[in-house]
Design a protein around this motif. Sequence first.
Motif, short mmCIF file in Angstrom:
data_model
loop_
_atom_site.label_atom_id
_atom_site.label_comp_id
_atom_site.label_asym_id
_atom_site.label_seq_id
_atom_site.Cartn_x
_atom_site.Cartn_y
_atom_site.Cartn_z
N MET A 90 29.51 -1.05 -48.14
CA MET A 90 28.83 0.12 -48.73
C MET A 90 27.35 0.31 -48.29
SD MET A 90 30.39 1.07 -52.18
CE MET A 90 30.58 -0.24 -53.55
N LEU A 91 26.73 -0.82 -48.44
CA LEU A 91 25.58 -0.78 -47.90
C LEU A 91 25.19 -0.51 -46.42
CD1 LEU A 91 23.58 -3.47 -49.84
CD2 LEU A 91 22.95 -1.03 -49.96
N ALA A 92 26.03 -1.31 -45.68
CA ALA A 92 26.06 -0.79 -44.23
C ALA A 92 26.44 0.44 -43.97
CB ALA A 92 27.31 -1.91 -43.43
N THR A 93 27.45 1.13 -44.88
CA THR A 93 27.83 2.59 -44.45
C THR A 93 26.53 3.58 -44.85
OG1 THR A 93 30.02 1.81 -45.41
CG2 THR A 93 29.21 4.24 -45.34
N VAL A 94 25.86 3.13 -45.94
CA VAL A 94 24.69 3.51 -46.19
C VAL A 94 23.78 3.61 -45.19
CG1 VAL A 94 22.81 3.79 -47.76
CG2 VAL A 94 24.89 3.50 -48.73
N ALA A 95 23.41 2.37 -44.68
CA ALA A 95 22.34 2.17 -43.55
C ALA A 95 23.00 2.98 -42.38
CB ALA A 95 22.25 0.78 -43.12
N ALA A 96 24.02 3.26 -41.99
CA ALA A 96 24.50 4.11 -41.03
C ALA A 96 24.24 5.43 -41.09
CB ALA A 96 26.04 3.48 -40.60
N GLY A 97 24.47 5.69 -42.43
CA GLY A 97 24.41 7.15 -42.69
C GLY A 97 23.12 7.55 -42.72
N LEU A 98 22.04 6.74 -43.05
CA LEU A 98 20.73 7.09 -43.21
C LEU A 98 20.11 7.55 -41.89
CD1 LEU A 98 19.22 4.88 -45.99
CD2 LEU A 98 19.69 7.28 -45.99
N GLN A 99 20.88 7.00 -40.69
CA GLN A 99 20.47 7.19 -39.31
C GLN A 99 20.67 8.62 -38.94
OE1 GLN A 99 20.20 4.24 -36.55
NE2 GLN A 99 19.35 3.25 -38.64
N ALA A 100 21.74 9.08 -39.57
CA ALA A 100 22.06 10.68 -39.38
C ALA A 100 20.99 11.63 -39.87
CB ALA A 100 23.25 10.82 -40.12
N LEU A 134 28.24 8.91 -45.98
CA LEU A 134 27.25 8.70 -46.80
C LEU A 134 27.13 9.71 -48.04
CD1 LEU A 134 24.82 7.16 -48.03
CD2 LEU A 134 23.36 8.17 -46.57
N ILE A 135 27.16 10.87 -47.77
CA ILE A 135 27.37 12.13 -48.25
C ILE A 135 28.90 11.93 -49.45
CG2 ILE A 135 27.78 14.63 -48.45
CD1 ILE A 135 25.87 14.79 -46.17
N LEU A 136 29.87 11.46 -48.66
CA LEU A 136 31.10 11.22 -49.46
C LEU A 136 30.94 10.38 -50.42
CD1 LEU A 136 34.20 12.30 -49.15
CD2 LEU A 136 34.46 10.34 -48.01
N GLY A 137 30.25 9.65 -50.36
CA GLY A 137 30.00 8.15 -50.97
C GLY A 137 29.55 8.54 -52.41
N LEU A 138 28.23 9.43 -52.01
CA LEU A 138 27.21 9.96 -52.83
C LEU A 138 28.13 10.92 -54.02
CD1 LEU A 138 23.89 10.44 -51.26
CD2 LEU A 138 24.54 8.74 -52.83
N VAL A 139 29.01 11.67 -53.39
CA VAL A 139 29.58 12.55 -53.97
C VAL A 139 30.57 11.86 -55.12
CG1 VAL A 139 31.52 14.50 -54.08
CG2 VAL A 139 29.51 14.43 -52.45
N CYS A 140 31.37 10.99 -54.30
CA CYS A 140 32.17 10.17 -55.36
C CYS A 140 31.32 9.46 -56.52
CB CYS A 140 32.77 9.24 -54.57
SG CYS A 140 33.69 8.17 -55.50
N LEU A 141 30.30 9.01 -56.01
CA LEU A 141 29.64 8.29 -57.33
C LEU A 141 29.15 9.16 -58.37
CD1 LEU A 141 28.49 5.36 -57.62
CD2 LEU A 141 26.41 5.85 -56.39
N LEU A 142 28.64 10.54 -58.03
CA LEU A 142 28.35 11.36 -58.83
C LEU A 142 29.49 11.90 -59.79
CD1 LEU A 142 25.27 12.96 -58.53
CD2 LEU A 142 26.78 15.05 -57.70
#
Lengths: 254, 333, 539
Positions: free
Chosen positions: C307-317, C517-525
Amino acid sequence: MSANGHKSAAVQLDDVAFSYGEATFRFDAAFPAGAITAVMGPSGSGKSTLLNLVAGFEAPQSGRVLIDGVDVSKAPPAARPVSMVFQENNLFSHLSVERNVGLGRSPSLKLTADDRAAISAALERTGLAGKQKRLPRELSGGERQRVALARVLVRDRPVLLLDEPFASLGPALRADMLDLVADLHGEKGMTVLFVTHQPQDAERIADHVVFLEDGAIAATGPARDFFAGTGPEAFQRYIGTQDGRSRDVARKPT
Amino acid sequence: MRRLFSLLLSVAAVAAFAAPAAAAEKLTVYTYESFTSEWGPGPVVKKNFEAECACEVDFVSVADGVALLNRLKLEGASTKADIVLGLDTNLTAEAKETGLFAPHGEVSGVTVPGGWSDDTFVPYDYGYFAVVYDTEKLKTPPASLKELVEGDPNQKIAIQDPRTSTPGLGLLLWVKSVYGDQAASAWAKLKNRVLTVTPGWSESYGLFTKGEAPMVLSYTTSPAYHMIAEKTDRYQAASFSEGHYLQIEVAGITANGAKNPLLQKFLTFMTGPGFQDAVPETNWMYPAGKTDKPLDPAFDKLVKPAKTLMFTPEEVAKNRKAWVDEWLSVMSK
Amino acid sequence: MHSFRRNDSRITLGVLALAFIATLIGGALVGLLAAGAGDLSGAVSAFDPYLLRVARFTLWQAALSTLLSVLPALFVARALSRHPRFFGRTLILQLFAVPLALPALVAALGVLALYGRAGYFAGILSSATGSDWPGIYGLSGILVAHVFFNLPLATRLFLEALQAVPTDQWRLASQLGMGPAATFRLIEGPALRQALPGIAGLVFMLCITSFTIVLTLGGGPAASTLEVAIYQALRFDFDPARAVALTALQIALTAVVVTLLARLGADMTGESSLSVAPRRYTTPSVAGTAFDAALIVAALAFVAGPMLATVAAGLQADLARLVGEASVQKAALTSILLAFVSAVLAAVLSLALAMARRALALARRNGPRSMLEFFTDTGAGFVLVVPPIVIGAGWFLALRHLGSVFGAAPVMVAAVNAVMAMPFAIRAVRPAYDAASERHERLAAQLGIAGWNRFRLIDWPVLRRPLATAFAFAMALSLGDLGVIALFGSDSMQTLPYLLLARMGSYRTADAAGLALILGLVCLLLVFAADRLGKERTA
């Protein structure tokens, strides 16, 4: 039904047969209207089953359950003119005392002003005044059973079934509760079936005794005969060898 | 409960509003998603054609060309499509068999490698399959399919499954067209270089850009995207001496659509600049019709195949299953 | 003990729920069969040697994945249940719902970002093994990814089962001075064992139908599943009869395994009583605490890594631009709406089934289980092994003569997602409902509290929390769905995963990472919101 009527109804088990797993039961008995009958007998003799048949939690395989002369064998529990107090789980733990009692008036908790007055009165009568808002977990064991009795009061049904409701209470408290039951019985005159292991409890309030053994009724008679030492031999054996104490008083972990 | 119901209604409403009013003259185009996405050719095409015809273009898009044909089969004769845009030459024979398509009539100005003479389908763009590599990881890319097959098994390539993916099928046909009967033994060697076989192009290209594999099966035009949109020369296509396998994307008219008066107009539009100018930098393929705009200079740097390889649609339709089974038996050992 | 249940409204509700599910699945199969009945040759020829190899691998990887997910989950759940209050516990549980919402491709890339050839650990692993790290392609990759998805799921479900253990049992355990081993053997063990077949079955079904993970990480067509063959039958060959035959095979294989799993379970009917606030009375020893902490940290690291790797990749966007895009906003809204509706429907379905199962079990007492009861329990779970593409295609065929298929799309997507999420929701709801019923059944019957009153006054307060868990799972699953939407989706109804794959499919990998990343955040929310919903109101 009215809240003030002195009603009572005879309970009759007309050749009722029932089996559960390997155990088979056969009950043929009449409980006189307006009296307190102690239902006694060794563990597994069918005391609770008998009460469950009257309450409607079990259905007879044959025979009839009659209350006030009406065959209720097929009626669901709530439709029978019966209230029951269990040894435990008498209250919904997430509902306040007031609401738990209120359920006796309305299963949807839609309460009228009259209902509320009756609930207050019942709480007052059972010594719970001021505890309306408490949750069951904030009450002692005795208080919880008082709430259950308060609900019996507001429900006001002609038959009351007590399934060892005070088994887990101390002697003094138990005596208090029995007196409360006796008082309520004096006021309302309902027919009471009282399952207990304690001869002294039965002796204290019961008019009659029904003694069960091996899934059938072994003896019946006036309480004073049973406790005067002139009762049936099986009963003497039951209380004699037990010295008045049930071997399985702690049968159910609490 | 009421809240749930109103939510259901609103979800339904989202869909309902999106369906255009039926009043204006309308052309329903079935196509694939990346065509209609906002960065695809769809929006430009819609705008340009609507300005020309005073009508409404209604796009319906599905995942890809294969899904497109399936959608059509699922809908059968009751399909709402007037025109189906996005099948490729590997699917046209099968598409014709459905009997849902009508001849396209007169169309001029189409140029694709190897020429075009089909009476049912009209090409709108084309491209070549190619091995795209990462110049930072691979200094000497294979110069031929043979070198790819026989090269260092530690230099991996990510490919796609021919059972589920168009480029995957493309590679299968490419190898078949070069190796013929020896295809199975070629695959047996290539197998050692294959990092993994993904269900679609996206997965393998994702692995490639993540650095998992230095090579991926894609298109000769893929580097153009990286050069133009990302301003990087890092990803390049390897030129293969045996030639490259061609993919032509085509449009076809449905039997219902043939009655739509807008249709002929659309076909003319499709093969003209209003459509074709959008193709290179939105669909990342070569235009098959007349353009007004010259290609971006980046396209000049792309691999130009020495030879074009392609089976006829009928050959593909006839042999696809046997060839896929052959591939499967080698690859699944 | 209660025999007057034949006209119980709970059974009626359960039958209605089953009818809904049966219609959804049956309708699709009928649609396919009607279209494919003309040519059954494909169905027959499907059963070739390759298919047998695929079937064997399908079972093998699913069995291993289940074992590796469920076994650690047992202990992680136990550790979490022993420490009901520590900093970050709630967040861990919320994070554990997120993998379900991630499209398989995102998860695969997240896993590879750590353990792949170019992953963060590749350097260490290369020097440790003395040769270039070959990545985790093959069975190991499939297993890692499956455990990533299913370990958190199983942990949360086991935890739910442990929390349904009556407080009195914990009290009794501490009173009797039971050590950790005895507590596990006598209290936690039986509760977990009762939940095990259901949860293991669920994980097994998820793994047996795995598609993208198996193909992408499997390294080649030797690693393939029946689901791929079904997909191929419908997508490339368009052979409905074959698809139905393969689906039937998949269901049959699953049935065998689930039946075997059921033997591991024990029917535990505990005596329960008035529950006080959920509370543990045993104080774990220092060593026990250290062990539990290590377990929780290891599980968290394993799940959070990708998940962190997904976040890290997502932050590059370019996240600011992405969030500002109308299409992203619309897709997010569509996703949330669809997920919400599906989750409500899934919760309702699972509750209806859990209630009906309980009512039927009470009515039969010790007698043999009826088919109806089986279907309200494990049986309904089998919907998971019916591929969404089969349901989608079947209904498409069935609906095509009845006007606009697209008009039905939102309803279909919500309904199919709800039914697919129902088996998860049921695992969360059932133990709590059964425990509550154990306590309240006689009293409710005696006082005539039934139907809506019973739900409102008696069941809802007790079921809030497990229903919220069920809701969160269902929402996460629907959020991540790609199978159903892929067939029914159109331009008017794009969800976030749909958009994500579309961007991925047109070179925009950075955008896709940002969307993940957005999808993950929406899910967490959403999970966070569901948790809040499940908190008991403070009176």
